[in-house]
Design a protein around this motif. Structure first.
Motif, PDB file in Angstrom:
ATOM      1  N   SER A   1      48.634 -32.724 -87.037  1.00  0.00           N
ATOM      2  CA  SER A   1      47.756 -32.163 -88.045  1.00  0.00           C
ATOM      3  C   SER A   1      48.504 -31.823 -89.324  1.00  0.00           C
ATOM      4  O   SER A   1      49.643 -31.338 -89.292  1.00  0.00           O
ATOM      5  CB  SER A   1      47.080 -30.896 -87.507  1.00  0.00           C
ATOM      6  N   ARG A   2      47.847 -32.026 -90.431  1.00  0.00           N
ATOM      7  CA  ARG A   2      48.411 -31.633 -91.724  1.00  0.00           C
ATOM      8  C   ARG A   2      48.640 -30.126 -91.793  1.00  0.00           C
ATOM      9  O   ARG A   2      49.406 -29.649 -92.649  1.00  0.00           O
ATOM     10  CB  ARG A   2      47.456 -32.056 -92.854  1.00  0.00           C
TER      11      ARG A   2
ATOM     12  N   ASP B   1      52.535 -30.744 -93.791  1.00  0.00           N
ATOM     13  CA  ASP B   1      51.846 -31.818 -94.509  1.00  0.00           C
ATOM     14  C   ASP B   1      52.840 -32.893 -94.929  1.00  0.00           C
ATOM     15  O   ASP B   1      53.675 -32.662 -95.805  1.00  0.00           O
ATOM     16  CB  ASP B   1      51.144 -31.246 -95.747  1.00  0.00           C
TER      17      ASP B   1
ATOM     18  N   HIS C   1      47.467 -38.358 -92.961  1.00  0.00           N
ATOM     19  CA  HIS C   1      46.693 -37.299 -92.304  1.00  0.00           C
ATOM     20  C   HIS C   1      45.785 -37.889 -91.229  1.00  0.00           C
ATOM     21  O   HIS C   1      44.579 -37.658 -91.206  1.00  0.00           O
ATOM     22  CB  HIS C   1      45.869 -36.534 -93.345  1.00  0.00           C
TER      23      HIS C   1
ATOM     24  N   HIS D   1      43.427 -42.383 -97.191  1.00  0.00           N
ATOM     25  CA  HIS D   1      43.020 -40.993 -97.015  1.00  0.00           C
ATOM     26  C   HIS D   1      41.501 -40.904 -97.033  1.00  0.00           C
ATOM     27  O   HIS D   1      40.814 -41.861 -97.377  1.00  0.00           O
ATOM     28  CB  HIS D   1      43.576 -40.132 -98.156  1.00  0.00           C
TER      29      HIS D   1
ATOM     30  N   TYR E   1      42.731 -32.674 -90.844  1.00  0.00           N
ATOM     31  CA  TYR E   1      43.107 -34.093 -90.919  1.00  0.00           C
ATOM     32  C   TYR E   1      42.116 -34.803 -91.817  1.00  0.00           C
ATOM     33  O   TYR E   1      41.119 -34.214 -92.265  1.00  0.00           O
ATOM     34  CB  TYR E   1      43.157 -34.721 -89.535  1.00  0.00           C
ATOM     35  N   ASP E   2      42.379 -36.067 -92.106  1.00  0.00           N
ATOM     36  CA  ASP E   2      41.459 -36.863 -92.920  1.00  0.00           C
ATOM     37  C   ASP E   2      40.506 -37.610 -91.992  1.00  0.00           C
ATOM     38  O   ASP E   2      40.868 -38.633 -91.370  1.00  0.00           O
ATOM     39  CB  ASP E   2      42.232 -37.851 -93.793  1.00  0.00           C
TER      40      ASP E   2
ATOM     41  N   ASN F   1      44.535 -34.659 -85.927  1.00  0.00           N
ATOM     42  CA  ASN F   1      44.407 -33.193 -85.970  1.00  0.00           C
ATOM     43  C   ASN F   1      45.109 -32.541 -84.780  1.00  0.00           C
ATOM     44  O   ASN F   1      44.809 -31.399 -84.412  1.00  0.00           O
ATOM     45  CB  ASN F   1      42.938 -32.777 -86.025  1.00  0.00           C
TER      46      ASN F   1
ATOM     47  N   ARG G   1      42.265 -42.589 -89.858  1.00  0.00           N
ATOM     48  CA  ARG G   1      43.056 -43.327 -88.874  1.00  0.00           C
ATOM     49  C   ARG G   1      42.319 -44.596 -88.439  1.00  0.00           C
ATOM     50  O   ARG G   1      42.906 -45.688 -88.431  1.00  0.00           O
ATOM     51  CB  ARG G   1      43.355 -42.461 -87.650  1.00  0.00           C
TER      52      ARG G   1
END
Length: 253
Positions: free
Chosen positions: A76-77, A81, A24, A147, A51-52, A27, A56
């Motif tokens: 984006s998740r 996902d 994730h 994550h 996103y997380d 975004n 990243r």
């Protein structure tokens, strides 16, 4: 051809003994998906639902410090996902933490297949290619998935953990990793918290459990890595911990 690649590959020829993943990482909404707009306000696209946050940057810093290859998503998740199986009902979310995702409300089988083909499957193909590369060199890589999680869902109590380790039935890497993390006196460590790692079809199940590879999913609370300074602090903190955990895992093999 999609307007953008589905994954970012870092250190492809790096140390094959471990592979970093970030499901994730972004975004971004590709132009092919509702013109690049899911119908959410910018503040929602900046939240954990899209996103997380910080994952990243933390993954890239760890890859640089440890020399491992890394595969990161670029979408984006909420588009689709990659940490869900293709038949999972939450593969394309229509509601998340109080926010309705307008562009996903009417998504049917045809659009789902298009998103699988353009984004989900290429990301997983890239992971398989890196594992295959390692195994061609006689190495069974450990998988480490990075994550982040939100400190508090809307209307729910705050979460106490700083870091969570998610895992299924294979404790080779998670158990020594948690042992070492718990040596840090200022940290609250979650064992399958704030989520469980026992989810058939998720990324670790697909590439770790099903291939017999040691694996662990690490969740860092996102307020700790919300900016570049936090990412740097946590990369410096986690890099030696991961090295020790991998060494301890191999010693116990």
């Amino acid at each position: 051809m999609p307007s953008m690649p589905a994954f970012e590959l870092v250190n492809p020829d790096g140390d094959p003994s471990a592979l970093l993943l970030c499901d994730h990482a972004a975004n971004t909404v590709p132009a092919e998906v509702n013109g690049g707009d899911l119908g959410l306000p910018a503040e929602d696209m900046a939240r954990h639902i899209a996103y997380d946050v910080g994952a990243r940057g933390l993954t890239l810093r760890l890859a640089a410090r440890l020399g491992f290859p890394a595969v990161l998503s670029t979408f984006s998740r909420l588009v689709i996902d990659p940490n869900r199986g293709e038949d999972d009902p939450t593969l394309i979310m229509k509601l998340n933490d109080g926010s309705v995702i307008p562009a996903n409300r009417g998504v049917g089988p045809e659009e789902t297949q298009a998103r699988l083909d353009a984004w989900h499957r290429p990301y997983h193909d890239a992971i398989r290619a890196q594992i295959d590369r390692a195994e061609a060199q006689g190495v069974r890589p450990a998988l480490i998935s990075m994550h982040s999680f939100t400190k508090q869902f809307r209307g729910r109590p705050p979460r106490p953990w700083h870091v969570g380790v998610l895992w299924d039935e294979d404790g080779r890497l998670p158990l020594p990793l948690m042992e070492i993390l718990r040596e840090e006196p200022d940290l609250v460590i979650g064992d399958n918290e704030p989520y469980t790692g026992a989810l058939a079809g998720d990324c670790m199940w697909t590439h770790g459990t099903c291939r017999g590879l040691p694996n662990a999913l690490i969740e860092v609370r996102n307020d700790l890595i919300a900016d570049a300074q936090g990412e740097a602090i946590w990369a410096e903190r986690l890099a030696p911990i991961l090295t020790r955990a991998l060494d301890r895992m191999r010693a116990g093999a």
